[in-house]
Design a protein around this motif. Structure first.
Motif, short mmCIF file in Angstrom:
data_model
loop_
_atom_site.label_atom_id
_atom_site.label_comp_id
_atom_site.label_asym_id
_atom_site.label_seq_id
_atom_site.Cartn_x
_atom_site.Cartn_y
_atom_site.Cartn_z
N PHE A 231 0.91 -1.26 -0.66
CA PHE A 231 0.16 0.41 -0.43
C PHE A 231 0.84 1.03 0.20
CE2 PHE A 231 -2.15 2.90 3.24
CZ PHE A 231 -2.51 3.72 2.28
N PRO A 232 1.79 1.74 1.02
CA PRO A 232 2.78 2.39 0.90
C PRO A 232 3.13 2.95 -0.74
CG PRO A 232 3.21 1.29 2.67
CD PRO A 232 1.96 0.27 2.09
N LEU A 233 3.51 1.60 -1.39
CA LEU A 233 4.42 1.84 -3.05
C LEU A 233 3.43 2.56 -3.71
CD1 LEU A 233 7.08 1.08 -3.74
CD2 LEU A 233 6.47 0.07 -1.58
N ALA A 234 1.86 1.97 -3.54
CA ALA A 234 0.88 2.52 -4.02
C ALA A 234 0.92 4.33 -4.08
CB ALA A 234 -0.37 2.39 -3.84
N LEU A 235 1.22 4.90 -3.08
CA LEU A 235 1.39 6.39 -2.15
C LEU A 235 2.07 6.89 -3.04
CD1 LEU A 235 0.60 5.90 1.49
CD2 LEU A 235 -0.98 6.47 -0.63
N GLU A 236 3.85 6.14 -2.78
CA GLU A 236 4.73 6.41 -3.86
C GLU A 236 4.61 6.81 -4.93
OE1 GLU A 236 7.19 8.01 -3.01
OE2 GLU A 236 9.39 7.68 -3.84
N GLY A 237 4.13 5.50 -5.97
CA GLY A 237 3.28 6.11 -7.30
C GLY A 237 3.23 6.99 -7.54
N ALA A 238 1.92 7.51 -6.66
CA ALA A 238 1.48 8.15 -7.03
C ALA A 238 1.90 9.30 -7.04
CB ALA A 238 0.06 7.90 -6.41
N LEU A 239 2.58 9.81 -5.46
CA LEU A 239 3.30 11.08 -5.26
C LEU A 239 4.27 11.18 -7.04
CD1 LEU A 239 3.90 13.00 -3.47
CD2 LEU A 239 5.35 11.74 -2.46
N LYS A 240 5.08 10.08 -7.39
CA LYS A 240 6.34 10.49 -7.88
C LYS A 240 5.27 10.93 -9.47
CE LYS A 240 8.93 9.63 -6.06
NZ LYS A 240 9.77 10.17 -4.69
N LEU A 241 4.42 10.04 -9.71
CA LEU A 241 4.23 10.70 -10.68
C LEU A 241 3.25 12.10 -11.14
CD1 LEU A 241 3.12 9.09 -13.69
CD2 LEU A 241 1.26 8.90 -12.76
N LYS A 242 2.61 12.40 -9.83
CA LYS A 242 2.05 13.71 -9.91
C LYS A 242 3.22 14.56 -9.51
CE LYS A 242 -0.60 12.62 -6.10
NZ LYS A 242 -1.78 12.98 -4.63
N GLU A 243 4.03 14.65 -8.57
CA GLU A 243 5.29 15.54 -8.74
C GLU A 243 6.34 16.03 -10.24
OE1 GLU A 243 8.03 13.43 -5.69
OE2 GLU A 243 7.95 15.35 -4.81
N ILE A 244 5.77 15.24 -10.65
CA ILE A 244 7.16 15.59 -11.87
C ILE A 244 6.08 15.19 -13.25
CG2 ILE A 244 9.16 14.42 -11.13
CD1 ILE A 244 9.38 11.66 -12.91
N SER A 245 4.85 14.61 -13.70
CA SER A 245 4.44 14.39 -14.94
C SER A 245 3.12 15.23 -14.81
CB SER A 245 3.53 13.08 -15.09
OG SER A 245 2.91 12.60 -14.31
N TYR A 246 2.56 15.77 -13.44
CA TYR A 246 1.44 16.79 -12.78
C TYR A 246 0.19 16.42 -13.59
CZ TYR A 246 5.54 19.52 -13.91
OH TYR A 246 6.94 21.14 -14.12
N LEU A 247 0.22 14.84 -13.73
CA LEU A 247 -0.96 13.78 -13.99
C LEU A 247 -1.70 13.91 -12.64
CD1 LEU A 247 0.06 11.45 -16.06
CD2 LEU A 247 -1.11 12.87 -16.96
N HIS A 248 -3.03 13.92 -12.17
CA HIS A 248 -4.19 13.63 -10.86
C HIS A 248 -3.69 11.88 -11.01
CE1 HIS A 248 -7.54 12.94 -8.98
NE2 HIS A 248 -6.27 13.51 -7.65
N ALA A 249 -3.05 12.11 -9.71
CA ALA A 249 -2.27 10.41 -9.13
C ALA A 249 -2.81 10.17 -7.79
CB ALA A 249 -1.73 9.84 -10.15
N GLU A 250 -3.35 8.97 -7.75
CA GLU A 250 -4.00 8.34 -6.10
C GLU A 250 -3.69 7.20 -5.68
OE1 GLU A 250 -7.36 10.18 -3.75
OE2 GLU A 250 -8.48 11.05 -5.46
N GLY A 251 -2.72 6.74 -4.76
CA GLY A 251 -2.86 5.95 -4.01
C GLY A 251 -3.29 5.46 -3.53
N TYR A 252 -4.05 4.32 -3.55
CA TYR A 252 -5.07 3.77 -2.44
C TYR A 252 -4.86 2.03 -1.50
CZ TYR A 252 -8.51 7.09 -1.83
OH TYR A 252 -9.44 8.31 -1.93
N PRO A 253 -5.65 1.74 -0.87
CA PRO A 253 -5.11 0.76 -0.48
C PRO A 253 -6.52 -0.26 -1.21
CG PRO A 253 -5.83 1.45 1.45
CD PRO A 253 -5.63 2.65 0.01
#
Ligand code: F6R
Length: 364
Positions: A231-253
């Motif tokens: 689950f924390p990897l889903a959060l990290e994947g979403a954070l990384k994507l939004k930070e540098i690609s500016y796509l809206h991303a959300e991580g969830y369990p």
């Protein structure tokens, strides 16, 4: 200076097998029989609770560590984002060890949380990349994460080095608390020694991930799902994507999907599922089916066994090497980082210096 790469971020992603190897050389004996980590008298047998505090990616490393400490060392863990910690004035249980995680060692909220904890926590321990930083100096004990300088604003190798340092700490805690015996310790340390090779293997999926990322980059919203320690990897994947690609991303369990985020799922919304084959995989398969039944495209990042069990209907597979369960969160950071990197390159953003972000956040 970028070692032949276009961006520092890609250089830092690519050097993870090397720097993770450095962490292991620093903290694990070559024969994997012992841990060389000077905690200056901190004894996990005398600790009843951990309180982990950090921001951003460092917080997600702490969140993985919570799953590990509770599972392997049977040690309860509280975890907070630093900006929420001190104003809440949380009470400290007796014999609590405060752990502060920061790449820069200068993040204002994390430093303030450390200062707030002094005299309340039994001891304070910092996991830092910059040994001469404020957080390293002010904590009772500082453990360097040995990532080397991280230049790109988006944190990559610091995350996997934080996780690797935590992993060794978890083994030490589990052993000190009698949750694993000597043989169990050697087994976990031997597993850890395989990490650099596994990470190199994961990096070999770069081209496949790039192809997927170019399609993901066309979306407006992206969902990331993971269960348990993923689950924390889903959060990290979403954070990384939004930070540098500016796509809206959300991580969830994964199990939270039906409690709200499934409303976002349609043909245009890719769902990235980070799901190695583990004890929870069957449940993840049914979550993926819920997504696919609504026309959602699933990008499954998983090992070969999970891929076979997932059946048809999955949009794209990224196959990861088989790895011991303990190591999976570290390994799966690599495809999450590569996906964000290639989506950002496809969108033409300033990968190393994304808009509105600073490498070190020294104000509240
Ligand atoms: C994410 C990122 C930030 C930092 C956060 C904490 O890619 O770079 O979320 O992780 O600002 O920074 P440190 O670890 O320096 O305290």
């Amino acid at each position: 200076e970028k070692g032949g790469h276009r961006h520092f971020m890609m250089k830092e992603i690519a050097e993870q097998p090397t720097v993770v190897g450095q962490v292991l050389d620093a903290y694990v004996s070559p024969d994997a029989h012992g841990i060389m980590m000077d905690l200056e008298g901190i004894d996990f047998a005398g600790i009843d609770r951990l309180s982990i505090v950090a921001c951003g990616t460092a917080y997600y490393a702490g969140l993985v560590a919570k799953y590990w400490f509770e599972h392997y060392a049977r040690l309860p863990v509280d975890i907070d984002v630093a900006s929420e910690f001190r104003y809440r004035e949380p009470p400290f249980a007796p014999r609590t060890l405060g752990i502060f995680v920061s790449q820069s060692g200068e993040t204002a909220d994390t430093l303030a949380a450390l200062r707030f904890s002094e005299g309340k926590a039994a001891r304070t321990l910092a996991l830092v990349n910059v040994p001469e930083s404020s957080i390293a100096r002010e904590a009772d004990v500082a453990l360097p994460i040995h990532a080397g300088p991280e230049i790109a604003v988006a944190s990559t190798k610091a995350f996997t080095c934080q996780l690797t340092t935590f992993a060794v700490l978890v083994v030490k805690a589990a052993h000190a608390r009698g949750e694993i015996d000597d043989a169990g310790m050697v087994e976990m340390l031997t597993d850890l020694r395989h990490l650099p090779g596994l990470m190199s293997h994961a990096l070999a999926s770069d081209e496949l991930i790039r192809a997927a990322a170019e399609e993901v980059a066309e979306a407006r919203d992206v969902l990331f799902l993971g269960r348990g320690q993923m689950f924390p990897l889903a959060l990290e994947g979403a954070l990384k994507l939004k930070e540098i690609s500016y796509l809206h991303a959300e991580g969830y369990p994964s199990g939270e999907l039906k409690h709200g985020p499934i409303a976002l799922v349609d043909k245009a919304t890719p769902t990235v599922v980070l799901a190695p084959h583990d004890g929870l995989f069957d449940k993840t398969v049914s979550n993926m089916q819920e997504v696919m039944a609504r026309g959602g495209r699933v990008l499954l990042v998983a090992d070969a066994r999970a891929k076979d069990q997932a059946g048809s209907g999955v949009w794209k597979h990224i196959t990861m090497p088989d790895a011991p369960e303990f190591l999976q969160p570290i390994l799966y950071a690599v495809p999450a980082q590569l996906l964000a990197y290639h989506a950002a390159v496809a969108k033409g953003t300033d990968v190393d210096q994304p808009r509105n972000l600073a490498k070190s956040v020294t104000v509240e």
